[in-house]
Design a protein around this motif. Structure first.
Motif, PDB file in Angstrom:
ATOM      1  N   GLY A  36       8.378  -1.071 -11.258  1.00  0.00           N
ATOM      2  CA  GLY A  36       8.055  -1.684 -12.547  1.00  0.00           C
ATOM      3  C   GLY A  36       6.974  -0.913 -13.287  1.00  0.00           C
ATOM      4  N   VAL A  37       5.982  -0.422 -12.558  1.00  0.00           N
ATOM      5  CA  VAL A  37       4.913   0.367 -13.180  1.00  0.00           C
ATOM      6  C   VAL A  37       5.478   1.657 -13.755  1.00  0.00           C
ATOM      7  N   LEU A  38       6.342   2.323 -12.994  1.00  0.00           N
ATOM      8  CA  LEU A  38       6.906   3.581 -13.475  1.00  0.00           C
ATOM      9  C   LEU A  38       7.828   3.383 -14.676  1.00  0.00           C
ATOM     10  N   VAL A  39       8.566   2.295 -14.692  1.00  0.00           N
ATOM     11  CA  VAL A  39       9.478   2.038 -15.816  1.00  0.00           C
ATOM     12  C   VAL A  39       8.706   1.654 -17.078  1.00  0.00           C
ATOM     13  N   THR A  40       7.659   0.844 -16.915  1.00  0.00           N
ATOM     14  CA  THR A  40       6.950   0.317 -18.086  1.00  0.00           C
ATOM     15  C   THR A  40       5.661   1.058 -18.425  1.00  0.00           C
ATOM     16  N   PHE A  46      -0.265  -2.187 -12.744  1.00  0.00           N
ATOM     17  CA  PHE A  46      -0.871  -1.338 -11.716  1.00  0.00           C
ATOM     18  C   PHE A  46      -2.191  -1.944 -11.256  1.00  0.00           C
ATOM     19  N   ALA A  47      -2.970  -2.492 -12.178  1.00  0.00           N
ATOM     20  CA  ALA A  47      -4.240  -3.124 -11.826  1.00  0.00           C
ATOM     21  C   ALA A  47      -4.012  -4.368 -10.964  1.00  0.00           C
ATOM     22  N   ALA A  48      -2.944  -5.109 -11.248  1.00  0.00           N
ATOM     23  CA  ALA A  48      -2.627  -6.279 -10.416  1.00  0.00           C
ATOM     24  C   ALA A  48      -2.308  -5.846  -8.986  1.00  0.00           C
ATOM     25  N   GLN A  49      -1.590  -4.732  -8.848  1.00  0.00           N
ATOM     26  CA  GLN A  49      -1.302  -4.213  -7.510  1.00  0.00           C
ATOM     27  C   GLN A  49      -2.601  -3.747  -6.844  1.00  0.00           C
ATOM     28  N   LEU A 111      -6.604   2.863   0.931  1.00  0.00           N
ATOM     29  CA  LEU A 111      -6.056   4.070   0.308  1.00  0.00           C
ATOM     30  C   LEU A 111      -5.171   3.705  -0.881  1.00  0.00           C
ATOM     31  N   GLY A 112      -4.334   2.691  -0.715  1.00  0.00           N
ATOM     32  CA  GLY A 112      -3.507   2.222  -1.820  1.00  0.00           C
ATOM     33  C   GLY A 112      -4.349   1.705  -2.972  1.00  0.00           C
ATOM     34  N   PHE A 113      -5.453   1.031  -2.647  1.00  0.00           N
ATOM     35  CA  PHE A 113      -6.368   0.548  -3.688  1.00  0.00           C
ATOM     36  C   PHE A 113      -6.917   1.717  -4.501  1.00  0.00           C
ATOM     37  N   GLY A 114      -7.349   2.754  -3.816  1.00  0.00           N
ATOM     38  CA  GLY A 114      -7.885   3.922  -4.509  1.00  0.00           C
ATOM     39  C   GLY A 114      -6.857   4.547  -5.435  1.00  0.00           C
ATOM     40  N   LEU A 115      -5.632   4.700  -4.951  1.00  0.00           N
ATOM     41  CA  LEU A 115      -4.574   5.262  -5.787  1.00  0.00           C
ATOM     42  C   LEU A 115      -4.224   4.339  -6.949  1.00  0.00           C
ATOM     43  N   ALA A 116      -4.225   3.040  -6.709  1.00  0.00           N
ATOM     44  CA  ALA A 116      -3.896   2.094  -7.778  1.00  0.00           C
ATOM     45  C   ALA A 116      -4.973   2.076  -8.856  1.00  0.00           C
ATOM     46  N   VAL A 117      -6.230   2.155  -8.457  1.00  0.00           N
ATOM     47  CA  VAL A 117      -7.310   2.219  -9.446  1.00  0.00           C
ATOM     48  C   VAL A 117      -7.207   3.523 -10.232  1.00  0.00           C
ATOM     49  N   LEU A 118      -6.971   4.617  -9.541  1.00  0.00           N
ATOM     50  CA  LEU A 118      -6.818   5.910 -10.209  1.00  0.00           C
ATOM     51  C   LEU A 118      -5.655   5.877 -11.203  1.00  0.00           C
ATOM     52  N   GLY A 119      -4.541   5.310 -10.789  1.00  0.00           N
ATOM     53  CA  GLY A 119      -3.389   5.216 -11.678  1.00  0.00           C
ATOM     54  C   GLY A 119      -3.629   4.299 -12.856  1.00  0.00           C
ATOM     55  N   GLY A 131      -1.347   8.600 -14.027  1.00  0.00           N
ATOM     56  CA  GLY A 131      -0.808   7.296 -13.651  1.00  0.00           C
ATOM     57  C   GLY A 131       0.524   7.415 -12.935  1.00  0.00           C
ATOM     58  N   GLU A 132       1.379   8.291 -13.441  1.00  0.00           N
ATOM     59  CA  GLU A 132       2.708   8.447 -12.830  1.00  0.00           C
ATOM     60  C   GLU A 132       2.622   9.059 -11.443  1.00  0.00           C
ATOM     61  N   VAL A 133       1.772  10.069 -11.281  1.00  0.00           N
ATOM     62  CA  VAL A 133       1.633  10.686  -9.955  1.00  0.00           C
ATOM     63  C   VAL A 133       1.100   9.669  -8.948  1.00  0.00           C
ATOM     64  N   SER A 134       0.106   8.895  -9.363  1.00  0.00           N
ATOM     65  CA  SER A 134      -0.433   7.860  -8.469  1.00  0.00           C
ATOM     66  C   SER A 134       0.634   6.838  -8.112  1.00  0.00           C
ATOM     67  N   ALA A 135       1.409   6.415  -9.111  1.00  0.00           N
ATOM     68  CA  ALA A 135       2.466   5.429  -8.862  1.00  0.00           C
ATOM     69  C   ALA A 135       3.539   5.990  -7.940  1.00  0.00           C
ATOM     70  N   VAL A 136       3.891   7.243  -8.115  1.00  0.00           N
ATOM     71  CA  VAL A 136       4.915   7.856  -7.257  1.00  0.00           C
ATOM     72  C   VAL A 136       4.411   7.965  -5.820  1.00  0.00           C
ATOM     73  N   LEU A 137       3.125   8.309  -5.640  1.00  0.00           N
ATOM     74  CA  LEU A 137       2.577   8.382  -4.280  1.00  0.00           C
ATOM     75  C   LEU A 137       2.597   7.015  -3.597  1.00  0.00           C
ATOM     76  N   VAL A 138       2.182   5.989  -4.328  1.00  0.00           N
ATOM     77  CA  VAL A 138       2.202   4.638  -3.755  1.00  0.00           C
ATOM     78  C   VAL A 138       3.643   4.205  -3.488  1.00  0.00           C
ATOM     79  N   LEU A 139       4.551   4.503  -4.421  1.00  0.00           N
ATOM     80  CA  LEU A 139       5.962   4.147  -4.245  1.00  0.00           C
ATOM     81  C   LEU A 139       6.554   4.837  -3.026  1.00  0.00           C
TER      82      LEU A 139
END
Length: 182
Positions: A36-40, A46-49, A111-119, A131-139
């Motif tokens: 959903g983050v990558l599509v929208t 992303f902050a909610a995640q 680690l996911g928190f750090g990536l989500a905040v960065l994204g 944002g996209e790179v962070s989302a792809v890494l978490v995905l």
């Protein structure tokens, strides 16, 4: 409270072992959120995640919403469905499996928190690539965990734990005087 050497984070004494099934369920939900983050390109999503990751990492896994949803809704339904003769294989999915220590799972959440905040910051600052790179890494980590049970975040936590343990052992050894005449 004891501190973990890897992240310096506080681990609650009463933190129960993690249920692998709940962790994989949480990873599947995380993967859906990341899609959903990558599509929208949504920073609020992303902050909610990031909040979900923060709850699991810093407050405790039992307070994280995805495993709580699994324990309250999914696991009991799997047991109920497993009572039907044709669906007996579902009983295994709802039955307890060997639990794992909570610390690596919490480390993965950190680690996911750090990536989500960065994204989230990337999307808010209109740095869409960040944002996209962070989302792809978490995905990628979430899909890998949900599909095959391999969590790159736990592996990273364990590697950091071992590294810091070695560094602490090295620091705690008494220094010898080199070149001293006996």
């Amino acid at each position: 409270m004891p501190r973990t050497p890897a992240c310096g984070g506080i681990v609650a004494r009463a933190d129960p072992p993690a249920d692998r099934r709940g962790d994989r369920f949480a990873a599947a939900l995380t993967a859906l959120v990341m899609l959903g983050v990558l599509v929208t390109s949504s920073a609020p999503l992303f902050a909610a995640q990031a909040v979900v990751f923060a709850l699991g990492a810093f407050v405790g896994l039992r307070y994280s919403p995805y495993p709580a949803l699994y324990r309250a809704v999914v696991a009991p339904r799997l047991v109920e469905l497993g009572r039907a003769p044709r669906l007996a294989w579902l009983r295994r999915l709802g039955s307890p499996v060997r639990p794992e220590p909570a610390a690596p799972v919490r480390g993965a959440h950190a680690l996911g928190f750090g990536l989500a905040v960065l994204g989230s910051v990337g999307y808010l600052a209109r740095l869409t690539g960040l944002g996209e790179v962070s989302a792809v890494l978490v995905l990628a980590a979430a899909v890998t965990n949900a599909a095959v049970g391999f969590c790159p975040g736990r592996v990273a936590y364990q590697a950091l734990y071992q590294l810091f343990a070695r560094l602490n052992r090295h620091r705690s050894q008494p220094e010898t005087q080199q070149g001293a005449i006996a």
